[in-house]
Scaffold this active site. Structure first.
Site, PDB file in Angstrom:
ATOM      1  N   HIS A 153     119.256 120.704  41.456  1.00 15.87           N
ATOM      2  CA  HIS A 153     119.800 122.059  41.609  1.00 15.87           C
ATOM      3  C   HIS A 153     119.893 122.461  43.076  1.00 15.87           C
ATOM      4  O   HIS A 153     120.739 123.270  43.440  1.00 15.87           O
ATOM      5  CB  HIS A 153     118.950 123.065  40.824  1.00 15.87           C
ATOM      6  CG  HIS A 153     119.195 123.014  39.347  1.00 15.87           C
ATOM      7  ND1 HIS A 153     118.935 124.058  38.503  1.00 15.87           N
ATOM      8  CD2 HIS A 153     119.698 122.024  38.561  1.00 15.87           C
ATOM      9  CE1 HIS A 153     119.262 123.716  37.259  1.00 15.87           C
ATOM     10  NE2 HIS A 153     119.708 122.489  37.263  1.00 15.87           N
TER      11      HIS A 153
ATOM     12  N   ASN B  89     118.654 128.852  37.006  1.00 17.03           N
ATOM     13  CA  ASN B  89     117.312 128.625  37.559  1.00 17.03           C
ATOM     14  C   ASN B  89     116.264 129.633  37.099  1.00 17.03           C
ATOM     15  O   ASN B  89     115.086 129.282  36.957  1.00 17.03           O
ATOM     16  CB  ASN B  89     117.364 128.690  39.099  1.00 17.03           C
ATOM     17  CG  ASN B  89     118.183 127.545  39.686  1.00 17.03           C
ATOM     18  OD1 ASN B  89     118.272 126.486  39.083  1.00 17.03           O
ATOM     19  ND2 ASN B  89     118.779 127.770  40.845  1.00 17.03           N
TER      20      ASN B  89
END
Ligand code: HEM
Length: 334
Positions: free
Chosen positions: A69, A97
């Protein structure tokens, strides 16, 4: 003889140019980057990852996912580690997230030790790249050499997390999301094997159980028995779907959730991939063939995975004088 001189000259110039360009590329990231400046960097990071893993096995998948990420948003520049402030909602609070990242404290404890050992030298982006590799090793996977020399970014924006593919995406969509980050479909297929460790929140796939389409409440491509099991683990709440406030999770590879093995590809072949984006690998023969090959040859997959992690770790990196070496990984330097 005389006729050949210009050709030789041109060849020499080309050779010099090639050497110059390739040395420039190598100057970007280098294996053993801290050999002279902070020789214990890699072993300190490895120690912190191992310590944390033996306290909590979820740390390893958390760190692997965090590196992914990080790299997909503004490149591998540790922008994912920057905390939100009243003036800025940072990546860590973006939709993919928020509430699902794990392992920040491991990066922080490694950084604390590195700041004592070799102040201001080891970037948070490199710590994360090494920690992802160490996480794979500690769960039984093969390691790889991590090219390093990344520097840390100073910008982190929640809205830029749209670059991270979604679990309901099709093969075309995920392939494009990876291509946008210079990664080939082959890299992507190898990298998805990371879903052999860790967990998922029920909310990440519950539409496949309860709310799939106007004609099917359940995704017909999902193995029925597996769907029944998932429904027991992720029951519907009063709103008709999984209650997001209950924070329910399931292991992604139930047979060995803390082992880096080819369990993920085996599940996909049995129509037990958790996400549409996993199951979609069976929709074209070329991708399916790779899933089959990975199941048959785990060692080959582990090598491909390491190579693909190296490629991913090069996305949009800051090097040289760009960016900074953050003192505290969670806050940009003042
Ligand atoms: C199409 C691409 C991908 C999609 C759509 C995707 C989606 C997801 C989702 C929805 C979760 C569950 C998050 C949660 O609910 O807590 C997850 C977990 C995870 N993903 Fe991916 N992912 C992708 C690619 C990757 C890649 C490339 C890697 C690493 C190389 C990776 C590593 C992981 C790991 C290790 C976990 C478990 C995290 C934990 O246990 O904390 N994923 N992924």
């Amino acid at each position: 003889m005389l006729d050949q001189i210009p050709t030789i000259k041109i060849l020499m110039i080309l050779l010099v140019l090639v050497l110059y360009l390739s040395s420039d590329v190598e100057a970007q990231l280098r294996v053993d980057f801290y050999r002279n400046t902070c020789p214990d960097a890699e072993s300190i990071i490895q120690e912190e990852v191992r310590k944390a893993f033996f306290r909590d096995r979820g740390i390893a998948p958390g760190l692997v996912r965090m590196h992914f990420h990080d790299c997909f948003v503004r490149g591998c520049d540790a922008s994912i580690l920057i905390k939100s402030t009243p003036a800025n909602v940072a990546e860590e609070d973006g939709p993919p997230n928020a509430g699902s990242l794990r392992g920040f404290e491991v990066i922080e404890s490694a950084k604390d030790r590195l700041e004592q050992e070799c102040r201001g030298l080891v970037s948070c982006a490199d710590i994360l790249a090494y920690a992802a590799r160490d996480s794979v090793v500690v769960t039984g996977g093969l390691g790889w050499d991590v090219p390093a020399g990344r520097r840390d970014g100073r910008i982190s924006r929640a809205e830029e997390t749209v670059d991270i593919p979604a679990p309901f995406d099709s093969l075309d969509q995920i392939t494009q999301a990876f291509a946008k980050k210079t990664l080939l479909q082959d890299d992507m297929i190898a990298l998805l094997g990371a879903h052999t460790i860790g967990r998922s929140h029920c909310t990440s796939f519950s539409d496949r159980l309860y709310n799939f389409s106007s004609t099917n409440s359940q995704d017909p491509t999902l193995d029925r028995r597996f769907a029944a099991l998932l429904k027991r683990q992720c029951p519907r709440g009063p709103q008709g779907t999984v209650d997001p406030n209950r924070d329910l999770v399931v292991p992604m590879d139930p047979s060995s959730p803390a082992m880096t093995d080819v369990g993920y590809y085996r599940s996909v072949l049995l129509n037990r991939g958790l996400f549409t984006s996993d199951q979609t690998l069976l929709t074209i023969p070329r991708a399916r063939a790779q899933v089959v090959q990975n199941v048959q040859n785990p060692l080959l997959w582990m090598r491909k995975f390491g190579d693909a992690m190296v490629n991913m770790g090069k996305i949009g990196v800051l090097t040289g004088n760009d960016g900074e070496i953050r003192v505290n990984c969670r806050v940009i330097n003042g």
